[in-house]
Design an enzyme around this catalytic site. Structure first.
Site, PDB file in Angstrom:
ATOM      1  N   HIS A 153     -18.015   2.251   2.881  1.00  0.00           N
ATOM      2  CA  HIS A 153     -17.559   2.666   4.221  1.00  0.00           C
ATOM      3  C   HIS A 153     -16.100   2.279   4.469  1.00  0.00           C
ATOM      4  O   HIS A 153     -15.695   2.084   5.612  1.00  0.00           O
ATOM      5  CB  HIS A 153     -18.434   2.068   5.334  1.00  0.00           C
ATOM      6  CG  HIS A 153     -19.900   2.182   5.083  1.00  0.00           C
ATOM      7  ND1 HIS A 153     -20.671   3.209   5.574  1.00  0.00           N
ATOM      8  CD2 HIS A 153     -20.744   1.403   4.351  1.00  0.00           C
ATOM      9  CE1 HIS A 153     -21.926   3.044   5.172  1.00  0.00           C
ATOM     10  NE2 HIS A 153     -21.999   1.962   4.429  1.00  0.00           N
TER      11      HIS A 153
ATOM     12  N   SER B  93      12.398  10.361   1.780  1.00  0.00           N
ATOM     13  CA  SER B  93      12.432  11.171   2.995  1.00  0.00           C
ATOM     14  C   SER B  93      13.862  11.649   3.220  1.00  0.00           C
ATOM     15  O   SER B  93      14.817  10.941   2.904  1.00  0.00           O
ATOM     16  CB  SER B  93      11.970  10.325   4.177  1.00  0.00           C
ATOM     17  OG  SER B  93      12.516  10.818   5.381  1.00  0.00           O
TER      18      SER B  93
ATOM     19  N   LYS C 104      11.988   5.173   3.221  1.00  0.00           N
ATOM     20  CA  LYS C 104      10.702   5.691   2.751  1.00  0.00           C
ATOM     21  C   LYS C 104      10.598   5.867   1.241  1.00  0.00           C
ATOM     22  O   LYS C 104      11.540   6.250   0.569  1.00  0.00           O
ATOM     23  CB  LYS C 104      10.439   7.054   3.402  1.00  0.00           C
ATOM     24  CG  LYS C 104      10.232   6.973   4.903  1.00  0.00           C
ATOM     25  CD  LYS C 104       8.821   6.614   5.242  1.00  0.00           C
ATOM     26  CE  LYS C 104       7.990   7.884   5.245  1.00  0.00           C
ATOM     27  NZ  LYS C 104       6.593   7.595   5.484  1.00  0.00           N
TER      28      LYS C 104
ATOM     29  N   GLU D  75      -0.538  12.939  -3.127  1.00  0.00           N
ATOM     30  CA  GLU D  75      -0.873  13.809  -1.989  1.00  0.00           C
ATOM     31  C   GLU D  75      -1.015  15.265  -2.425  1.00  0.00           C
ATOM     32  O   GLU D  75      -1.872  15.997  -1.951  1.00  0.00           O
ATOM     33  CB  GLU D  75       0.210  13.707  -0.912  1.00  0.00           C
ATOM     34  CG  GLU D  75       0.221  12.381  -0.191  1.00  0.00           C
ATOM     35  CD  GLU D  75       1.442  12.271   0.713  1.00  0.00           C
ATOM     36  OE1 GLU D  75       1.306  12.517   1.909  1.00  0.00           O
ATOM     37  OE2 GLU D  75       2.531  11.956   0.200  1.00  0.00           O
TER      38      GLU D  75
END
Ligand code: ARG
Length: 458
Positions: free
Chosen positions: A156, A277, A283, A290
């Site tokens: 979980h 970024s 970043k 992804e």
């Protein structure tokens, strides 16, 4: 340009229809297999006496020339010739005249395209299998380096029990091992010859289907000509295998994304496999992971796409089936580049052992070990669970960890708890105590590694 079927027609095909129905823009990828299939078919025609030896020689020479022209990028693919089959046949006839015009004896594009696609997918299945092997080996190597790296295991997405990082990573290796099994099964079904089924019903000519099947390395001949030209199950199988591989990769990708966050800090991604970024200078983003996660959606879509195309199609060949190719090419390409990327990237990820260990010690991850300690002292598990739950609640109220309680405090909950309890109330102790087959103790993980190595040799 004259169509092969022009005899029956009074009008030229509309330009819009040519543009709409062409598949040459994508099925030119099948050129090598189309030539392989034609070579085998021509040899068979000669073998059974349907063409002469001179014609065979001309056909084979012509096909060799076409092969070279395509390899050298000199061959011009024409939209008005619809697909790869007609483009190559037309070029052959231009080169060899009547010899080439005999090649399509006892053959239809219906059995031809099914043959080409099976030959093509056979190769791609083998490539995917090899890529999966490489990925499993990389996971194995990393696992071997982390036989002492302890991390929290989750259910979980809440801390559950301490596990070895090796154990966690090997769980992925087993997923990819199952993907290999699926591909093997898919290969078996793909590796059957539809050639000689002709358009639908076979032929009056004395062809030898066993000959072409053997020539092309197929393990058997499809026994029903109608099934042979209308079956695309093997394409669905490949699309399903691809969807499963992407599903597995997306789960791994998700963990990479999560573990690289400031909140987890379990891993440091290599700069070479990260992106920045355009606005926020600080970043470092896990874009490759992804994208694997994102592309999974499209690969699932390809499976649904073909299943929907095939749904309720009457026997036998229908032009709808031309839609199989873009789906399967896209799946093969996407799965291949994803496997390549993850296999390159994984060995360069740095695991933050201290952070993982520290995290594994927190969150009462050894509570189950405490309950099992009580079971070993003769307490029924349900009771042991209840007692341990109360100890955890006490700890939460006192702001303490389990191993920070004194023996006196433990005794308030159960008299059976002795000094040896502290041995198991840390992540390492918890791991070492695991006895069951397939569990996360170092000893069992070593056994697991041997089993995986054995599977990889197959
Ligand atoms: N381009 C077609 C396909 O990919 C080849 C078979 C065409 N057959 C036909 N009867 N029109 O399915």
């Amino acid at each position: 340009m004259k169509k092969p079927w022009s005899g029956r027609f009074k009008e030229k095909t509309a330009k819009t229809l040519e543009e709409f129905s062409q598949s040459i823009s994508f099925d030119q990828r099948l050129w090598r297999e189309d030539i392989e299939g034609s070579r085998a078919h021509a040899k068979m025609l000669k073998e059974v006496g349907l063409i002469s030896n001179e014609d065979l020689k001309k056909i084979l020479k012509g096909l060799d020339e076409i092969e070279r022209e395509i390899e050298e990028g000199k061959f011009v693919f024409k939209e008005e010739l619809e697909d790869i089959h007609m483009n190559i046949e037309k070029a052959l006839i231009e080169k060899t005249g009547s010899a080439g015009a005999r090649l399509h004896t006892a053959r239809s594009r219906n059995d031809q395209v099914a043959t080409d696609l099976r030959l093509f997918l056979r190769k791609r299945i083998e490539e995917l299998n090899n890529m999966l092997c490489n990925l499993e080996k990389v996971l194995l190597e990393i696992a071997k380096k982390h036989m002492d790296t302890i991390m929290p295991g989750y259910t979980h997405l809440q801390k559950a029990q301490p596990v070895l990082l090796a154990h966690h990573l090997l769980a992925y290796a087993w997923m990819f091992e199952r993907d290999r099994e699926r591909l093997k099964e898919t290969f078996r079904r793909t590796n059957q010859s539809p050639l000689g089924a002709c358009a639908i019903a076979g032929t009056t000519l004395p062809i030898d289907r066993e000959f072409t099947a053997k020539e092309l390395g197929f393990s058997s001949v499809i026994p029903n000509s109608m099934d042979a030209v209308s079956d695309r199950d093997f394409v669905c199988d490949v699309l399903y295998c691809g969807a499963m591989i992407m599903m597995h990769l997306s789960r791994l990708a998700e963990e990479i994304i999560l573990w690289s966050t400031d909140e987890f800090k379990f891993i440091e991604l290599p700069d070479r496999y990260s992106t920045g970024s355009s606005m926020m200078p600080q970043k470092k983003n896990p874009d490759p992971a992804e994208l694997i996660r994102g592309k999974t959606g499209r690969v699932y879509g390809n499976l649904v796409c073909l299943l929907t195309t095939l749904k309720a199609l009457p026997l036998t060949y229908n032009r709808d089936m031309q839609e199989d190719k873009e789906c399967v090419f896209d799946t093969i390409d996407t799965v291949s580049i994803s496997l390549k990327l993850i296999t390159e990237m994984l060995p360069e990820i740095k695991f933050n052992r201290e952070k993982m260990k520290e995290s594994a010690e927190k969150g009462f991850t050894t509570a189950t070990d405490l309950a099992e300690y009580l079971v070993k002292k003769g307490i029924p598990f349900r009771e042991a669970h209840e007692i341990t739950g109360k100890i955890v609640l006490y700890c939460i109220e006192k702001g303490k960890n389990l191993n920070e309680l004194s023996l006196k405090e433990f005794k308030k909950f159960s008299n059976l708890i002795e000094n040896d309890i502290y041995k198991i109330l840390n992540a390492k102790g918890s791991l070492e105590e695991k006895k069951s087959f397939g569990s996360t103790s170092k000893e069992m993980v070593k056994k697991q590694i041997n089993l995986l190595k054995k599977a990889l040799k197959k």
